[in-house]
Design a protein around this motif. Structure first.
Motif, short mmCIF file in Angstrom:
data_model
loop_
_atom_site.label_atom_id
_atom_site.label_comp_id
_atom_site.label_asym_id
_atom_site.label_seq_id
_atom_site.Cartn_x
_atom_site.Cartn_y
_atom_site.Cartn_z
N THR A 142 0.80 -1.47 0.07
CA THR A 142 0.03 0.02 -0.02
C THR A 142 0.76 1.17 -0.05
OG1 THR A 142 -0.33 -0.22 2.70
CG2 THR A 142 -1.89 -1.09 1.22
N GLY A 143 1.99 1.15 0.75
CA GLY A 143 2.84 2.44 0.83
C GLY A 143 3.41 2.67 -0.68
N ALA A 144 3.93 1.75 -1.30
CA ALA A 144 4.58 1.67 -2.63
C ALA A 144 3.56 2.18 -3.64
CB ALA A 144 5.08 0.38 -3.20
N ALA A 145 2.11 1.85 -3.49
CA ALA A 145 1.33 2.29 -4.33
C ALA A 145 0.70 3.92 -4.11
CB ALA A 145 -0.15 1.55 -4.04
N LEU A 146 0.66 4.12 -2.72
CA LEU A 146 0.03 5.49 -2.22
C LEU A 146 1.37 6.56 -2.61
CD1 LEU A 146 -1.63 4.76 1.12
CD2 LEU A 146 -2.73 5.78 -0.98
N ARG A 147 2.67 6.19 -2.97
CA ARG A 147 3.45 7.17 -3.10
C ARG A 147 3.04 7.74 -4.63
NH1 ARG A 147 7.24 3.63 -0.58
NH2 ARG A 147 7.82 2.45 -2.46
N HIS A 148 2.47 7.18 -5.42
CA HIS A 148 2.24 7.66 -6.68
C HIS A 148 0.67 8.17 -6.89
CE1 HIS A 148 5.31 5.62 -8.79
NE2 HIS A 148 5.10 4.30 -7.86
N LEU A 149 0.09 8.17 -5.65
CA LEU A 149 -1.25 8.90 -5.43
C LEU A 149 -1.27 9.79 -4.73
CD1 LEU A 149 -3.14 5.44 -5.37
CD2 LEU A 149 -2.32 6.69 -7.37
N ASN A 150 -0.23 10.46 -4.06
CA ASN A 150 -0.33 11.72 -3.35
C ASN A 150 -0.95 12.93 -4.02
OD1 ASN A 150 0.53 10.16 -0.94
ND2 ASN A 150 2.58 10.63 -1.33
N GLN A 151 -0.43 13.10 -5.16
CA GLN A 151 -0.82 14.15 -6.01
C GLN A 151 -1.81 13.65 -7.27
OE1 GLN A 151 -0.24 17.26 -5.33
NE2 GLN A 151 1.13 16.59 -3.74
N ILE A 152 -3.18 14.02 -7.01
CA ILE A 152 -4.08 13.76 -8.05
C ILE A 152 -4.00 14.49 -9.39
CG2 ILE A 152 -6.70 13.51 -8.22
CD1 ILE A 152 -5.65 11.84 -6.08
N SER A 153 -3.59 13.57 -10.41
CA SER A 153 -3.35 14.12 -11.76
C SER A 153 -4.51 13.70 -12.70
CB SER A 153 -2.00 13.61 -12.13
OG SER A 153 -1.85 13.87 -13.70
N ILE A 154 -4.93 14.70 -13.41
CA ILE A 154 -6.01 14.10 -14.47
C ILE A 154 -5.60 14.58 -15.81
CG2 ILE A 154 -7.92 14.40 -12.69
CD1 ILE A 154 -8.31 17.48 -13.93
N GLU A 155 -4.28 14.48 -16.16
CA GLU A 155 -3.91 14.79 -17.26
C GLU A 155 -4.30 13.69 -18.41
OE1 GLU A 155 0.24 15.64 -17.17
OE2 GLU A 155 0.28 17.21 -16.23
N ASP A 156 -4.37 12.47 -17.78
CA ASP A 156 -4.75 11.42 -18.62
C ASP A 156 -6.41 11.04 -18.47
OD1 ASP A 156 -4.80 10.33 -16.14
OD2 ASP A 156 -3.55 8.63 -16.49
N GLY A 157 -7.06 12.01 -18.05
CA GLY A 157 -8.34 11.72 -17.41
C GLY A 157 -8.47 10.85 -16.18
N GLY A 158 -7.66 11.00 -15.39
CA GLY A 158 -7.69 10.14 -14.03
C GLY A 158 -7.63 8.92 -14.12
N VAL A 159 -7.13 8.29 -15.24
CA VAL A 159 -7.21 6.83 -15.43
C VAL A 159 -6.22 6.14 -14.58
CG1 VAL A 159 -6.79 4.87 -17.18
CG2 VAL A 159 -7.99 7.10 -17.91
N ARG A 160 -5.04 6.68 -14.53
CA ARG A 160 -3.73 6.04 -13.74
C ARG A 160 -4.21 6.18 -12.22
NH1 ARG A 160 0.63 7.54 -10.85
NH2 ARG A 160 0.06 9.65 -10.90
N VAL A 161 -4.74 7.10 -11.79
CA VAL A 161 -5.04 7.34 -10.39
C VAL A 161 -6.14 6.38 -10.08
CG1 VAL A 161 -5.83 8.97 -8.58
CG2 VAL A 161 -4.14 9.78 -9.97
N GLU A 162 -7.01 6.20 -10.93
CA GLU A 162 -8.31 5.53 -10.73
C GLU A 162 -7.77 3.77 -10.82
OE1 GLU A 162 -12.74 4.90 -12.07
OE2 GLU A 162 -11.28 5.34 -13.35
N ALA A 163 -6.79 3.50 -11.47
CA ALA A 163 -6.02 2.23 -11.39
C ALA A 163 -5.53 2.23 -10.16
CB ALA A 163 -5.37 1.98 -12.61
#
Length: 648
Positions: A142-163
């Motif tokens: 969970t820590g490894a995943a959350l490191r990429h999700l601290n900042q909510i980016s919607i440049e790709d329509g939010g696809v990466r954050v949602e995944a």
């Protein structure tokens, strides 16, 4: 490795459990005795070792049939061949390290349940270990995943954050932090209905799995603006979280990481071990003087604070829980990062399995200190204490380049926070290293030994209760030929931080150089009793202590286990060999180091242009007899360094 794959039939699950256990050990290896005690805890040692041998034979047979060789056994240890062994857990972490959309989706497919599913009942001791290890695996993932999700980016329509959020919910459907990620994403995308639906899902899953409700902070995300930022509620009458309210008497006080101590079920009679462990940990954290500690005692579980994500400062805000299990007599210790809900570690402590509660408490303190200061070493953290952590990390590199970087940070701290005591202790450390370990021609940082005592004394005046300051002061006094004053400083450092083995080992070596050998040995023994892993440099410290005690054979054996081929350790080794009547062997050792001579000389202490000064400076022993005997070895090394191998 969430589940063990079984391509070849093995008679017992314990044989495969060995591989699972080794996969989580540093270096992928463990002592045979540890494996036997873990998997056959009810049997006596000889029978347990016999069962272990049988299990290893089963693995070897399975490997032969499968055509690979990964489990190796030698020298009292069993290990996995790192060049051959791989697991789906390693693959999972590699995917999360990248953190792209496809990586999260592949990771979701790869996760097939908790670590070693189906192996819970093979032994009570293994079950206890597995319960903790599963929490660690989940925490790592969970820590490894959350490191990429601290900042909510919607440049790709939010696809990466949602995944990423969906992957986290695959691991734990009731993970509130994952639901918050998705709610924030949908709010930022302007999809409030989806955000509301996600909150309902969060409510349902938390009720089902935890019998709990989402925190108010999670609900308030629906009040956020289009950027997904939480709106402040004024006049609501809600009390602020006490763990983040900081009232200081001195506006110059340095902010430190915050740890709130919560003890559940420790107030009943007969729980002396549990209470003592809690006090050891709190005392150890206090002695580091690197944390703002808060006490949060609650009588009854119904009043205990629920896990809450809060807005903490960059230094970190943590919750440390102690819970006593009345059935087993064990103490559960859990350390949580409150900013993201991540459980850093979850330990089950059985007091009967430890030599003392002090050693158990020391290891918990070490883990907390290492984690909280380690994350502050990122240069993006700019607070006073974070900058100190960055400088301190550089000090341990022992290179002139790192010292120059550290000195620049310390100069900045002195300009901005002249009251912060460890700035001056750090500068004194750099001066000592430059004078003793780097050549005279490279002397660019300080104005030398004349300022050493001034800096060390300034650190003491600003904060005499900081063990680091007292220890540095002791070493400054040693180098100024003031052994009696040095002893007092080292003793103060020892009393101020009894849970830090690194502090105790440095103190022990300093006491030995000061001439107090018995106290030095007792302090070193205490330091070793607190360690689960002994750094190799500790053996060099121990070698100098044995040399001061005139136990030259022990000094030789310890220095051979030391950290490397540094000139200081080499001199101790040569001196001990000569004092034990093994001069020929000492000469052979120096001859063996011929190819390293120039590198040793280039990093030799002050006096590279004057062999006599070099020999005087490398000899820290204050006792006349020890100093004379060490000097015999230093004379050999002096000739070797400055006149060449043929001179000896």
């Amino acid at each position: 490795m969430s589940k063990i794959q079984e391509p070849v039939a093995v008679k017992t699950r314990k044989a495969l459990a060995i591989m699972g256990y080794l996969s989580r050990m540093g270096g992928l290896n463990a002592p045979r005795e540890a494996l036997a005690d873990l998997l056959w805890s009810s049997a006596d040692r000889p029978k347990a070792m016999q069962s272990l041998r049988q299990a290893l034979r089963q693995l070897k047979t399975a490997e032969q049939e499968a055509g690979f060789d990964v489990v190796q056994s030698s020298g009292g240890h069993v290990q996995l061949d790192q060049s051959v062994f791989s697991s789906d857990f390693m693959q999972l972490l590699a995917l999360l390290e990248r953190g792209r959309t496809d990586d999260f989706r592949e990771a979701e497919e790869l996760w097939r349940g908790d670590f070693l599913t189906g192996y819970e009942d093979i032994d009570p001791e293994f079950s206890d270990w597995l319960r903790v290890e599963r929490e660690r695996v989940r925490s790592e993932v969970t820590g490894a995943a959350l490191r990429h999700l601290n900042q909510i980016s919607i440049e790709d329509g939010g696809v990466r954050v949602e995944a990423g959020g969906r992957f986290l919910l695959k691991i734990d459907p009731a993970l509130e932090a994952a639901h918050r990620v998705l709610i924030r994403l949908y709010m930022k995308l302007g999809q409030k209905e989806r955000a509301e639906q996600q909150l309902k899902t969060c409510e349902r899953e938390m009720k089902l799995h935890l019998d709990a409700e989402p925190n108010q902070e999670t609900r308030d995300l629906l009040l956020g603006d289009s950027n997904g930022q939480q709106s402040k509620k004024f006049g609501s009458g809600e009390r602020e979280d006490p763990t983040i309210e900081v009232r200081r008497n001195n506006e110059d006080a340095v902010s430190l990481p915050e740890v709130t101590i919560l003890s559940s079920s420790l107030v009943k009679k007969g729980l002396n071990d549990a209470i003592h462990l809690r006090e050891e940990v709190v005392s150890g954290l206090s002695s580091f003087r690197s944390f703002d500690l808060y006490q949060a005692e609650y009588f009854g579980e119904e009043n205990a604070p629920k896990p809450t994500l809060i807005e903490g400062h960059e230094l970190g805000t943590y919750l440390l829980r102690f819970t006593h299990d009345e059935r087993t007599g064990k103490v559960v210790v859990q350390f949580e990062d409150r900013s993201n809900g991540r459980i850093i570690f979850n330990e089950i402590i059985d007091p009967s399995m430890w030599n003392s509660t002090a050693s158990a408490g020391s290891q918990i303190v070490s883990r907390i200190h290492t984690y909280s200061t380690g994350r502050l070493r990122n240069p993006s953290n700019s607070s006073v204490f974070a900058r100190w952590c960055q400088a301190e990390a550089l000090l341990w590199d022992f290179t002139p380049q790192s010292d120059e970087k550290a000195m620049r940070i310390l100069d900045e701290l002195e300009q901005s926070s002249s009251y912060f005591s460890m700035t001056y202790a750090g500068k004194a450390s750099i001066i000592m290293k430059q004078e003793l370990h780097f050549p005279l021609s490279d002397k660019t940082i300080s104005n030398g030994m004349s300022s050493l005592l001034d800096l060390a004394e300034k650190a003491i005046v600003l904060d005499p209760w900081q063990a680091t300051n007292q220890r540095v002061y002791g070493w400054a006094l040693i180098l100024s030929n003031m052994p009696e004053d040095a002893k007092r400083a080292f003793r103060n450092a020892s009393r101020l931080s009894t849970a830090d083995p690194s502090n105790l080992m440095s103190v022990a070596e300093g006491l030995a150089f000061s001439g107090n050998v018995d106290e030095a040995r007792a302090t070193a023994e205490k330091a070793f009793s607190l360690l689960s892993f002994v750094p190799r440099v500790f053996y060099e410290y121990l070698a100098n202590i044995f040399f001061a005690a005139e136990d030259y054979e022990s000094a030789i054996s310890q220095i051979e286990r030391g950290a490397g081929v540094g000139v200081s350790g080499l001199t101790t080794r040569v001196a001990a060999l000569i004092c034990s009547g093994r001069e020929e062997e000492a000469e052979q050792i120096l001859q063996r180091y011929s190819e390293h001579r120039m590198s040793l000389l280039s990093s030799s202490p002050l006096g590279a242009d004057d062999p006599e000064i070099w020999r005087e400076k490398i000899n820290f022993f204050q006792d006349k007899n020890a100093r004379e005997k060490f000097d015999r070895g230093a004379a050999y090394v002096q000739r070797f360094l400055f006149n060449g191998p043929r001179s000896i």
